[in-house]
Write a protein that holds these residues in place. Structure first.
Motif, PDB file in Angstrom:
ATOM      1  N   UNK A  54       0.999  -1.310   0.133  1.00 42.72           N
ATOM      2  CA  UNK A  54      -0.219   0.013  -0.082  1.00 42.72           C
ATOM      3  C   UNK A  54       0.859   1.167   0.003  1.00 42.72           C
ATOM      4  N   UNK A  55       0.447   2.274  -0.439  1.00 42.71           N
ATOM      5  CA  UNK A  55       1.070   3.686  -0.367  1.00 42.71           C
ATOM      6  C   UNK A  55       1.487   4.032   0.913  1.00 42.71           C
ATOM      7  N   UNK A  56       2.805   4.542   0.951  1.00 45.25           N
ATOM      8  CA  UNK A  56       3.265   4.842   2.388  1.00 45.25           C
ATOM      9  C   UNK A  56       3.653   3.361   3.173  1.00 45.25           C
ATOM     10  N   UNK A  57       3.933   2.628   2.727  1.00 47.55           N
ATOM     11  CA  UNK A  57       4.692   1.581   3.296  1.00 47.55           C
ATOM     12  C   UNK A  57       6.334   1.606   3.351  1.00 47.55           C
ATOM     13  N   UNK A  58       6.790   1.408   4.186  1.00 43.81           N
ATOM     14  CA  UNK A  58       8.392   1.575   4.325  1.00 43.81           C
ATOM     15  C   UNK A  58       8.822   0.173   3.950  1.00 43.81           C
ATOM     16  N   UNK A  59       9.455   0.099   2.960  1.00 44.41           N
ATOM     17  CA  UNK A  59       9.951  -1.334   2.707  1.00 44.41           C
ATOM     18  C   UNK A  59      11.599  -1.388   2.601  1.00 44.41           C
ATOM     19  N   UNK A  60      12.092  -2.546   3.065  1.00 45.61           N
ATOM     20  CA  UNK A  60      13.539  -3.030   2.685  1.00 45.61           C
ATOM     21  C   UNK A  60      13.335  -4.074   1.666  1.00 45.61           C
ATOM     22  N   UNK A  61      14.265  -3.868   0.502  1.00 50.98           N
ATOM     23  CA  UNK A  61      14.078  -4.895  -0.820  1.00 50.98           C
ATOM     24  C   UNK A  61      15.424  -5.191  -1.400  1.00 50.98           C
ATOM     25  N   UNK A 116      13.513  12.354   3.259  1.00 50.99           N
ATOM     26  CA  UNK A 116      13.137  12.547   4.750  1.00 50.99           C
ATOM     27  C   UNK A 116      11.738  13.402   4.960  1.00 50.99           C
ATOM     28  N   UNK A 117      11.532  14.378   4.016  1.00 50.34           N
ATOM     29  CA  UNK A 117      10.066  14.728   4.098  1.00 50.34           C
ATOM     30  C   UNK A 117       9.115  13.719   4.106  1.00 50.34           C
ATOM     31  N   UNK A 118       9.162  12.747   3.270  1.00 54.74           N
ATOM     32  CA  UNK A 118       8.107  11.793   2.839  1.00 54.74           C
ATOM     33  C   UNK A 118       8.029  11.116   4.194  1.00 54.74           C
ATOM     34  N   UNK A 119       8.915  10.513   4.813  1.00 51.80           N
ATOM     35  CA  UNK A 119       9.268   9.853   5.951  1.00 51.80           C
ATOM     36  C   UNK A 119       8.601  10.355   7.059  1.00 51.80           C
ATOM     37  N   UNK A 120       9.028  11.699   7.299  1.00 52.06           N
ATOM     38  CA  UNK A 120       8.526  12.360   8.478  1.00 52.06           C
ATOM     39  C   UNK A 120       7.114  12.854   8.447  1.00 52.06           C
ATOM     40  N   UNK A 121       6.511  12.957   7.186  1.00 53.14           N
ATOM     41  CA  UNK A 121       5.117  13.331   7.016  1.00 53.14           C
ATOM     42  C   UNK A 121       4.384  12.408   7.264  1.00 53.14           C
ATOM     43  N   UNK A 135      -0.522  18.819   3.329  1.00 55.12           N
ATOM     44  CA  UNK A 135      -0.258  20.079   2.551  1.00 55.12           C
ATOM     45  C   UNK A 135       1.271  20.627   3.077  1.00 55.12           C
ATOM     46  N   UNK A 136       1.551  20.533   4.447  1.00 55.88           N
ATOM     47  CA  UNK A 136       3.096  20.915   4.533  1.00 55.88           C
ATOM     48  C   UNK A 136       4.108  20.053   3.701  1.00 55.88           C
ATOM     49  N   UNK A 176       7.391  16.885  13.989  1.00 60.08           N
ATOM     50  CA  UNK A 176       7.681  16.677  15.537  1.00 60.08           C
ATOM     51  C   UNK A 176       7.352  17.806  16.482  1.00 60.08           C
ATOM     52  N   UNK A 177       7.399  18.812  16.028  1.00 57.37           N
ATOM     53  CA  UNK A 177       7.167  20.236  17.011  1.00 57.37           C
ATOM     54  C   UNK A 177       5.668  20.541  16.940  1.00 57.37           C
ATOM     55  N   UNK A 178       5.315  21.483  17.778  1.00 54.93           N
ATOM     56  CA  UNK A 178       4.030  22.075  17.826  1.00 54.93           C
ATOM     57  C   UNK A 178       3.711  22.954  16.790  1.00 54.93           C
ATOM     58  N   UNK A 179       2.687  23.071  16.045  1.00 53.30           N
ATOM     59  CA  UNK A 179       2.665  24.064  15.007  1.00 53.30           C
ATOM     60  C   UNK A 179       1.985  25.339  15.456  1.00 53.30           C
ATOM     61  N   UNK A 180       2.967  26.317  15.480  1.00 52.05           N
ATOM     62  CA  UNK A 180       2.594  27.670  16.258  1.00 52.05           C
ATOM     63  C   UNK A 180       1.396  28.546  15.667  1.00 52.05           C
ATOM     64  N   UNK A 181       0.509  28.946  16.350  1.00 53.54           N
ATOM     65  CA  UNK A 181      -0.650  29.717  15.930  1.00 53.54           C
ATOM     66  C   UNK A 181      -1.794  28.723  15.283  1.00 53.54           C
ATOM     67  N   UNK A 182      -2.636  29.387  15.042  1.00 58.65           N
ATOM     68  CA  UNK A 182      -4.122  28.650  14.550  1.00 58.65           C
ATOM     69  C   UNK A 182      -4.008  28.700  13.063  1.00 58.65           C
TER      70      UNK A 182
END
Length: 214
Positions: A54-61, A116-121, A135-136, A176-182
């Protein structure tokens, strides 16, 4: 036939589609080679299982890489988060992320920042608002590809001051941080419209998933 290069790769599944003879065709974003497209034979799929295709599975191959294609010989992995549990609207936002990557990143080019962006998101989507996280990720992936939407606003009237500020906060968000503001719905919608327009005009990319964040 040329001798293949045997590679051990770690990657994130973006898309899986039907392949020949009951197998699958996979598009992955790997740490070692960036975006790649690989064939998964039916025999290997039956041996290793289908639960992580499935999409966004992390695989070792392991794969045999030829000049024009690659064939997976074995794999294992886990889901970073389950898109199938999202609402249709939120799921479409993540398909937007996938389409953006497939459109803007060249095949076979190592891209550490994008990986790294894809993994963190994907990890953040488990605990935070999946639509906002998608969106981020889109904003950050655009910037990593050389199309920073916060720096290419030629028309000052393209975004209100509030929307421009929100877009810059998305761009600078630390995982991993808090998003500042509304996050105002009206300003978020304004940013989403701008991003669709940015992809169309600056990146020359017409997204099939345009409007996903509206």
């Amino acid at each position: 036939m040329p001798t293949p290069q045997i590679r051990n790769l770690e990657g994130i599944v973006l898309r899986a589609s039907k392949g020949s003879e009951g197998g699958r065709s996979l598009s992955l974003f790997t740490r070692e080679m960036g975006l790649i497209h690989l064939t998964l034979p039916r025999a290997v799929m039956n041996r290793c299982g289908t639960g992580i295709l499935l999409s966004f599975a992390c695989v070792r191959l392991s794969a045999a890489i030829y000049p024009e294609y690659g064939v997976i010989s074995q794999y294992e992995g886990r889901l970073l988060f389950d898109m199938m549990k999202l609402s249709y609207e939120d799921m479409t936002c993540w398909y937007y992320v996938i389409e953006l990557v497939l459109a803007l990143y060249p095949v076979g080019q190592k891209e550490d920042e994008a990986y790294d962006i894809l993994m963190a998101a994907a990890r953040a989507a488990e605990e935070r608002n999946p639509r906002v996280i998608a969106f981020i990720a889109s904003v950050k992936l655009l910037a990593a590809a050389g199309y920073d939407p916060t720096e290419a606003i030629e028309d000052p009237t393209a975004l209100s001051e509030g929307a421009r500020d929100l877009l810059c906060r998305f761009r600078g968000y630390r995982w991993g941080s808090h998003f500042e503001g509304s996050i105002s719905r009206a300003l978020f919608t304004e940013c989403a419209r701008y991003l669709d327009h940015f992809l169309s005009t600056v990146c020359d990319t017409e997204m099939k998933t345009a409007g996903a964040f509206l």
